[in-house]
Write a protein that holds these residues in place. Structure first.
Motif, mmCIF file in Angstrom:
data_model
loop_
_atom_site.group_PDB
_atom_site.id
_atom_site.type_symbol
_atom_site.label_atom_id
_atom_site.label_comp_id
_atom_site.label_asym_id
_atom_site.label_seq_id
_atom_site.Cartn_x
_atom_site.Cartn_y
_atom_site.Cartn_z
ATOM 1 N N SER A 174 60.952 76.668 78.004
ATOM 2 C CA SER A 174 60.598 76.169 79.169
ATOM 3 C C SER A 174 60.593 76.879 80.772
ATOM 4 N N PRO B 73 56.951 73.036 74.934
ATOM 5 C CA PRO B 73 57.650 74.158 75.138
ATOM 6 C C PRO B 73 58.817 74.541 74.155
ATOM 7 N N ALA C 96 56.433 80.789 80.216
ATOM 8 C CA ALA C 96 57.000 79.567 79.224
ATOM 9 C C ALA C 96 56.110 79.992 77.967
#
Length: 301
Positions: free
Chosen positions: A252, A249, A54
């Motif tokens: 993600s 984020p 991420a």
């Protein structure tokens, strides 16, 4: 003349080495083949590793809290300086994610312990994990939290760019689904954990400021204290409303479709090459040992 002798001596030595190796060619082939077969079986015995990653950006705490709320230097009297250091907040969060306390309090209670310490392989067709030993007596029973923490540290990777405030987080596991789930868990829990800590600080500050307001008789000081209380109430409100409190984020975590390791071809090549080199040394040692024994026998005769 000396140079010619040295050249001839080197040529003879190289010829001796070549002849010694050639005389042991079957041994070299045998040992190299054994090493190659062993490396193939070893590479096949290693489960695939999947990495979920991420890309995160650090939220600017000074802009979102300090600057927006207009905290004055008097905030330091109430212990509010922690809200004015965005870089420090992100760095603190990173260190907390790596800590044993975070592992025990914010990670371990939300996962299956066996998935961390005794997962042996993952079956893609059924999305199931096969564990070491029997399920009724898993390896997990034999491991302590501190031993499990060492495994946790080995599968968690964090790299940060302090200038851009971007950070990359990765989790490795034999199951791509667990890797993605655990990474989401860590990101969510570190945001919640840091939010809770700041809420505690803000609430303690409000309590302290209320007591200070009751004790002072100066209207100017009371006005400044009430302003700080108002600011801390806004801090609590923003903390509740901000889902991504420390890290937001940009990309993600996803379930990886391709494995990140191991490189079985590299393992096989390295193992075969290592076996070949070892076989050369063994062949030379055997050759020169036999030569010395033959010379001793000949001299004694």
């Amino acid at each position: 003349m000396n140079n010619e002798n040295i050249y001839n001596s080197d040529e003879i030595n190289l010829n001796d080495i070549f002849l010694a190796l050639w005389s042991k060619k079957f041994l070299i082939i045998f040992l190299t083949t054994i090493a190659a077969i062993t490396s193939v079986f070893y590479s096949l015995s290693i489960p695939n590793i999947y990495t979920s990653s991420a890309l995160l950006v650090s939220t600017d705490a000074e802009d979102s809290l300090g600057a927006k709320l207009g905290l004055s230097p008097l905030a330091g009297l109430a212990g509010l300086n922690s809200f004015q250091k965005s870089g420090g907040k992100a760095q603190e969060a990173i260190e907390r994610m790596k800590s044993y306390d975070f592992f025990v309090d914010e990670f371990l209670p939300y996962i299956k312990f066996e998935d961390l310490v005794s997962a042996r392989s993952w079956t893609q067709s059924t999305n199931t994990i096969i564990y070491n030993d029997d399920v009724t007596d898993p390896l997990a029973v034999k491991l302590s939290n501190q031993q499990a923490y060492e495994i946790y540290k080995g599968m968690l990777y964090i790299s940060e760019d302090r200038k851009s405030l971007f950070m990359t987080m990765r989790i490795e596991h034999i199951s791509p689904f667990i890797a993605q789930q655990w990474l989401e868990l860590i990101i969510r829990n570190i945001n919640n954990h840091m939010r809770d800590l700041d809420k505690i600080v803000a609430q303690n500050s409000i309590d302290f400021l209320n007591i200070s307001a009751q004790e002072t008789q100066l209207s100017e000081i009371k006005g400044a204290i009430y302003k700080l209380i108002e600011n801390q109430i806004q801090v609590l409100t923003l903390a509740e409303a901000n889902k991504d409190y420390v890290f937001k984020p940009v990309s993600s975590p996803i379930v990886p479709e391709r494995k990140s390791g191991p490189s079985r071809a590299s393992i096989c090549i390295s193992g075969t090459l290592f076996g070949f080199i070892i076989s050369l040394f063994i062949s030379l040692i055997l050759h020169y040992r036999n030569s010395l024994i033959f010379k001793d026998i000949k001299s004694n005769a």
